[in-house]
Write an enzyme that holds these catalytic residues in place. Structure first.
Site, PDB file in Angstrom:
ATOM      1  N   GLY B  42       1.015  -1.035  -0.071  1.00 47.97           N
ATOM      2  CA  GLY B  42       0.001   0.003  -0.046  1.00 47.97           C
ATOM      3  C   GLY B  42       1.009   1.338   0.075  1.00 47.97           C
ATOM      4  O   GLY B  42       2.177   1.086  -0.363  1.00 47.97           O
ATOM      5  N   ARG B 331     -12.896  13.448  14.830  1.00 51.39           N
ATOM      6  CA  ARG B 331     -13.686  12.175  14.590  1.00 51.39           C
ATOM      7  C   ARG B 331     -14.277  11.754  15.579  1.00 51.39           C
ATOM      8  O   ARG B 331     -15.268  11.368  15.709  1.00 51.39           O
ATOM      9  CB  ARG B 331     -13.027  11.299  13.794  1.00 51.39           C
TER      10      ARG B 331
END
Ligand SMILES: Cc1cc2nc3c(=O)[nH]c(=O)nc-3n(C[C@H](O)[C@H](O)[C@H](O)COP(=O)(O)OP(=O)(O)OC[C@H]3O[C@@H](n4cnc5c(N)ncnc54)[C@H](O)[C@@H]3O)c2cc1C
Ligand code: SF4
Ligand code: FES
Lengths: 257, 638
Positions: B42, B331
């Site tokens: 990734g 968040r």
């Protein structure tokens, strides 16, 4: 407020799926019944439900590639009723939803079919050839570290937008599967355009387009003969004008290079 | 045991530069004698493999997908932070550092976070040089936007596809090295074990996912860049294949697992529509730049069409509760606030599990075109999934598991407690503390891959002799035999329940008892239920097919088996941490107005667990955290 047609009536579908144990063995269609399918499900969730049912019956589940299920990784891909990624425009198989289908529908599932994509199993094919294309020149040769400040290379907004339009390709291979010649021109055209739109990518542009084009031929991808099936199948709406751009870049490289 | 993070001392501004100077180097001619295994390609892994290959090391890289371009990093939408201060709005390396430490609720190491902030600017330069199509303004310069937890515009983006574009940049850099022969790529390989010889990491065992073969690979160092573990909740925003397997196998070989209970629940995800659902879809946090969160003030209004609920009857709860950050509250705070509204019976949509994210006032102010330009693809995606047009009706949102701040413990050099085992990106625990601010995971992945590991691994390699242990060593044979036996065992059970059924049951236990809010009772309950489920799994799971072919059921079975062990550690970590911080919220530890209450006196440390065997209690090791540059303070966004 217009809420989703949240009718929880379930559908029953006839699924004709391509089953092929490996590259050597011959494949065939098998018929199955997918029950309890609701409109909110994604197409892959429908296959999940069917697969759970098959497992319960002791049948090997249908194998298909998928990962993000958000339409962005390019992993999923199957030909649904003859169309790569299915009947809806601009979506991947994982973002196709069952509200597109009706109770009692028959659905045919096949893998990508192209010379450059050997079948691995069922709906899974080997798309390594696309990586080979990128490896042959689909990059800018920037070393890690030692690069100038980001704002030292201004890019005009139209160029930046063209580059981004082309860069949206997710490398799914639907264009190759849709093309009668199995050509990868849309995929390569998108990459060539993306990188050639920026000053830092222009320097290698001629070399890049020659290397990628040669590799395309070597890997068994066919030629483009302007069918435009690729654009129609592309879930990201990558435009065929990038193929024209690829051709222009190629001619330019050959004449000047 | 007290763990030592090996952070450099001295003034924080100098730590990374000084450390870079102090570390050993490998002579250019010697680099090719070393072989490094990079598991995961990734952002972190691809950047790392490309950079190491470029330096001249022999790199072998692995991923379970068919191509590195498909790693889960591709899904990131919103953006990547950097302290460039291009908008001239008061940003600096120090401010990014400060925001990140505070955002993480003071549970991250200062030196690591400083380094991240410092190299953030190089990341943007690097990506621009690679041709990453970042958004530009009309003068041709880079454009920015804001993300939660910050009052400056420091987020760089490429439409709603930032992760995709950054990953393609790293993937292309990797492709270039593959072409050059310095990196060998092994796709469709799943790492199923780590090989440790005399306490040192020496290699890995993989399953070739196409033909089922179990393969062995040796290396002078092993890097894990295998991403996060929030799929332990079953439903999450992560890709289907994301697992804890690589990390967990390393943990079973002695690597400490740090802060497993710190997971991020993202506030803006599309609500679940039914039991069939296989995953949840994130809508980028950047939407909160222009979208306003609200629910009806009165429960009776919840079922009414939006047009019938006038402004005064709406509760813009984030703007009300956190006036200075408003809709851009971090968040964890925004997630809890949404849940609170829904628990209070004022949620909207099916089951009352949703809040509105409303663009009406921005559309009025800026016009639909501007909004389309900023978030067009996100609106499209929302419509595809929900069949609703968010230009006309507000989006509905609900929190969902999204990111793991915990991970394998590493020191300042990204080295785990097992010499030779390095951990990069989301797989390590390093910089986010108990909560991750938006647009900082991409930054961390690339920082680790491009700008940290190339330096720190050299310091390790310079001290060892290359190639001393290869895969003919008996430890490889033993590990391989174990993996093969495990495969056989899974296939041999031939029980009644599918792998997915077990995963779903585990997810339910985790979400309800170890999810957004936990308490002693719920955690103790989970700790009883998970081992029972695990027991049943090993008696009653049904895996079709054989090990000698492409077998996705078998792949999933292995991943769920690991989640079933890891879930227990997760709950145990949450139980021991008797405080609330960031993404870890214990209902017993909250202030009167429902804010998280940290306990710095007793818990200002990293909790790193040593595996002691299935059904045995793991041992907790602590790394005390010191805050010398940012003062420990109550985290307030009011
Ligand atoms: C929907 C979504 C949106 C996001 N948006 C943002 C954003 O806007 N900004 C931001 O900063 N962050 C965002 N994030 C978070 C960020 O994308 C991730 O944290 C980050 O990309 C992780 O990168 P990574 O390289 O560590 O792991 P990944 O990209 O997950 O890569 C993991 C790699 O490991 C491989 N792998 C895993 N296990 C094995 C194994 N056992 N064997 C072999 N290979 C294995 C995989 O094949 C893959 O190559 C988002 C995340 C999600 C889910
Ligand atoms: S051009 Fe379109 S169809 Fe072809 S690989 Fe890219 S996204 Fe897929
Ligand atoms: S699964 Fe990623 S695009 Fe469909």
């Amino acid at each position: 407020m217009s809420h989703a047609a949240s009718n929880h009536e379930t559908m029953t579908l006839k699924i004709f799926a391509w089953r092929q144990k490996n590259a050597q063995e011959k494949g065939r269609f098998e018929q199955y019944t997918a029950k309890n399918i609701i409109p909110e499900m994604s197409f892959l969730e429908m296959i999940d439900v069917l697969n759970e049912d098959l497992i319960a019956q002791g049948i090997d589940p249908i194998v298909f590639d998928n990962d993000c299920r958000e339409g962005i990784c390019g992993t999923c891909g199957m030909v649904v009723n003859g169309v790569p990624h299915g009947p809806e425009d601009l979506v991947t198989s994982c973002q196709l939803h069952m509200r597109r289908f009706k109770d009692g529908d028959s659905i045919y599932l096949e893998p990508w079919r192209a010379k450059a994509f050997p079948i691995i199993r069922d709906l899974v094919v080997d798309r390594t050839a696309m990586d080979k294309l990128i490896e042959s020149g689909g990059y800018i040769s920037a070393h890690t570290g030692g690069v100038p400040d980001g704002n030292a290379i201004p890019v005009s907004k139209p160029d930046a937008d063209t580059g981004m339009d082309a860069a949206e390709c997710i490398g799914c291979g639907a264009c190759v599967a849709a093309c009668p010649n199995g050509s990868a021109m849309l995929f390569v055209g998108a990459k060539v355009t993306h990188l050639a739109s920026y000053p830092q990518g222009r320097i290698e542009a001629a070399q890049r387009v020659c290397d990628m084009t040669d590799t395309m031929v070597k890997l068994g991808f066919g030629n483009c003969s302007n069918h435009y099936e690729c654009e129609a199948a592309c879930p990201k709406g990558i435009s065929v004008r990038f193929i024209a751009k690829l051709n222009r870049e190629y001619i330019k490289a050959k004449i000047c290079g | 045991m007290i763990l030592d993070g090996k952070c450099p001392s001295g003034p924080i501004e100098k730590t990374w530069d000084k450390h870079r100077f102090d570390m050993k180097l490998v002579n250019p001619a010697n680099k090719r004698k070393f072989k490094v295994l990079m598991v995961g390609t990734g952002l972190a892994g691809a950047a790392g493999a490309a950079s190491l290959g470029e330096l001249g090391y022999n790199v072998e890289a692995f991923c379970y997908q068919d191509s590195p371009r498909r790693a889960h990093s591709i899904a990131a939408q919103g953006g990547i932070n950097a302290a460039k201060n291009y908008p001239n709005d008061g940003d600096s390396i120090y401010r990014l550092f400060y925001d990140t430490i505070k955002g993480g609720d003071f549970r991250a190491r200062e030196a690591d976070v400083w380094r991240l902030a410092q190299v953030s600017n190089n990341i943007i330069d690097q990506c621009v040089a690679q041709g990453v199509p970042f958004a530009r303004d009309y003068a041709g310069y880079l454009d920015n936007r804001s993300f939660g937890g910050a009052q400056v515009s420091r987020t760089f983006y490429a439409r709603g596809q930032t992760g995709q574009q950054l990953l393609l940049g790293a993937y292309q850099a990797l492709a270039r090295q593959i072409n050059a022969g310095s990196v060998k790529m092994f796709a469709r390989r799943e790492m199923l074990d780590l090989v440790v010889v005399d306490g040192v990491a020496r290699g890995i065992i993989c399953r070739n996912l196409v033909n089922g073969e179990i393969e062995t690979y040796w290396g002078d160092a092993v890097c894990l860049a295998t991403g996060g573990y929030v799929n332990v909740f079953y439903l999450s925003t992560n890709a289907m294949g994301c697992s804890v397997t690589a990390q967990w196998k390393a943990a079973k070989k002695g690597a400490y697992f740090a802060n497993p209970c710190y997971t991020q629940i993202h506030p803006t995800c599309i609500p679940q529509s039914g039991d069939h659902q296989s995953k949840l879809t994130l809508m980028s946090e950047s939407l909160r730049n222009d979208g306003r969160c609200w629910v009806p003030k009165k429960k009776e209004d919840c079922g009414k069409p939006v047009s019938e609920i006038p402004d005064e009857a709406r509760d813009y709860y984030l703007e009300r509760k956190y006036p200075s950050f408003g809709n851009l509250a971090p968040r964890d705070i925004a997630s809890r606030a949404a849940k609170e509204q829904c628990d209070d019976g004022r949620g909207v949509g099916p089951g009352g599990r949703g809040v509105y994210l409303d663009f009406a006032s921005s559309i009025n102010r800026l016009g639909e075109d501007k909004i389309r330009e900023r978030y067009g693809n996100l609106f499209q995606m929302y419509e595809k999934i929900t069949d609703e047009n968010a230009y006309k009706v507000p989006m509905r949102m609900y929190p969902a598991p999204h990111y793991s701040m915990g991970g394998l413990w590493v020191d300042y050099n990204l080295q785990s407690n097992i010499p030779g085992l390095f951990v990069l990106g989301e797989a390590n625990f390093s910089v986010h503390g108990a909560n991750r601010l938006g647009a900082s995971a991409l930054m961390q992945g690339l920082a680790d891959g491009y700008f940290v590991i190339p330096y720190t691994i050299a310091d390790y390699l310079a001290r060892i002799t290359p190639g001393t242990i290869k895969d003919d060593h008996p430890a490889f044979k033993a590990a391989k035999a174990e993996v093969e036996a495990n495969t056989k065992r899974l296939i041999g059970i031939n029980g009644k329940k599918t792998v997915t059924e077990f995963h779903r049951s585990l997810g339910k236990i985790m979400w309800e008892n170890v999810g957004m809010a936990r308490n002693e009772a719920s955690l103790k309950y989970a700790l009883e239920e998970i081992p029972k489920l695990r027991e049943e799994f090993w008696q009653n799971v049904k895996v079709t097919g054989s090990g000698a072919e492409l077998n996705q059921q078998l792949e999933n079975a292995g991943r769920v088996a690991d989640f079933l062990e890891f879930g227990e550690l997760f709950a145990r970590d949450a139980l021991h941490r008797k405080e609330s911080c960031g993404g870890h919220f214990r209902t017993e530890y909250q202030s009167e107005d429902g804010e998280a209450m940290r306990d710095d006196e007793n818990f200002c440390y990293v909790g790193a667990w040593e595996y002691k065997g299935v059904n045995k209690e793991p041992e907790l090791h602590k790394e005390p955290l010191k805050f010398e540059n940012v003062h420990l303070a109550v985290r307030s966004y009011k």
